[in-house]
Write an enzyme that holds these catalytic residues in place. Structure first.
Site, PDB file in Angstrom:
ATOM      1  CG  ASP A   1      -2.087  -0.977   1.049  1.00  0.00           C
ATOM      2  OD1 ASP A   1      -2.243  -1.560  -0.039  1.00  0.00           O
ATOM      3  OD2 ASP A   1      -2.817  -1.190   2.039  1.00  0.00           O
TER       4      ASP A   1
ATOM      5  CE  LYS B   1      -3.526  -4.479   0.192  1.00  0.00           C
ATOM      6  NZ  LYS B   1      -4.517  -3.607   0.848  1.00  0.00           N
TER       7      LYS B   1
ATOM      8  CB  CYS C   1      -3.108  -3.567   4.345  1.00  0.00           C
ATOM      9  SG  CYS C   1      -4.697  -2.799   3.949  1.00  0.00           S
TER      10      CYS C   1
END
Length: 285
Positions: A72, A182, A215
């Site tokens: 991320d 994702k 995450c």
């Protein structure tokens, strides 16, 4: 000058077609031979062990079977004009891993190991995002949710192919890097991540990025459930959550899911491995 090939040996004058590989990598490929036979024999690379200080015990990883998963580090979370910043969230923590990764990534690639970027990248129509996911992303009637546009419009938030889902410019990618998108906290949920890793022969994962308790942790936890060896690089991760939350995550990783190490310790280990490989190559020649 070489003599011409005898006319009686047309097979030498016109050799058959070379072997053709079917599969995403040598770790997972069939080959079709010139004689038409199909070989299921895989060609895994020789191990390249590297010893790494970690807790609760030091570990030895195989660089040939290890991927560094960067989670991320993308515009909508880390850029001053991204989705998070425009929500009024402090992105200082999201930007904290940048300096560490700017040093670590080139050294990791120089060691011949795999980098995998794991980014949010949802469907524009949000058809696979549950009410829970959509509500938590938006929060209130006047909020900006997944796939919606912030006031300073940089495109729909976190949509695959849009600005917000792209890696931040401060971290350079390499053509050999792998990118997987994702649409949940865990990169393994309803995605191709597991398939991609297994077809590359990867069995060990090192984790970096944001957020440590969201995450990064959920992806690491699912990776452990799936049988991967997991190492969290504590100083290459960050979160805006209170310190006690990260402490709990690190505790659980050490207790249940894998090991905790640092990029600071990984860097000299990579350099030692590089020097050893050069020495071995020099001795062999």
């Amino acid at each position: 000058m070489n003599a011409p090939l005898p006319a009686s040996r047309p097979d030498l004058a016109h050799p058959g077609p070379p072997e053709i590989r079917f599969g995403p990598s040598a770790h997972s490929a069939w080959t079709l031979g010139a004689d038409g036979s199909v070989s299921f024999v895989r060609h895994a690379p020789p191990p390249r062990p590297l010893r790494l200080a970690a807790t609760p015990q030091p570990v030895q990883i195989d660089l040939a079977r290890t991927a560094l998963v960067v989670v991320d580090m993308q515009n909508d979370f880390c850029h001053p004009e991204g989705w998070f910043a425009q929500k009024g969230l402090d992105i200082g923590a999201a930007r904290r891993p940048i300096a560490v990764l700017q040093t670590l990534l080139p050294a990791w690639r120089a060691a011949g190991a795999t980098v995998l970027w794991l980014n949010w990248g949802i469907r524009a129509d949000r058809l696979n995002l549950s009410p829970t996911v959509q509500f938590k992303g938006k929060g209130r009637a006047d909020g900006v949710g997944y796939g919606e546009r912030s006031p300073l419009d940089r495109g729909p938030s976190l949509v695959q192919g849009e600005w917000g889902a792209r890696r931040i410019d401060e971290l350079e990618a390499d053509p050999a890097d792998i990118t997987v998108h994702k649409h949940r906290l865990s990169g393994f949920w309803d995605s191709e991540l597991d398939s991609v890793l297994r077809h590359q022969g990867v069995s060990t994962l090192l984790f970096a990025g944001i957020n440590t308790d969201r995450c990064v942790f959920t992806t690491l936890q699912d990776a452990a459930f799936l049988g991967y060896d997991c190492v969290l690089l504590e100083d290459a991760c960050a979160t805006s959550s209170p310190t006690y939350v990260s402490d709990g995550v690190l505790y659980l990783v050490r207790l249940l899911h894998g090991f905790v190490a640092s990029a600071a310790d990984l860097m000299p280990a990579l350099e030692a491995a590089r020097v050893s490989a050069l020495s071995s190559a020099s001795s062999a020649s």
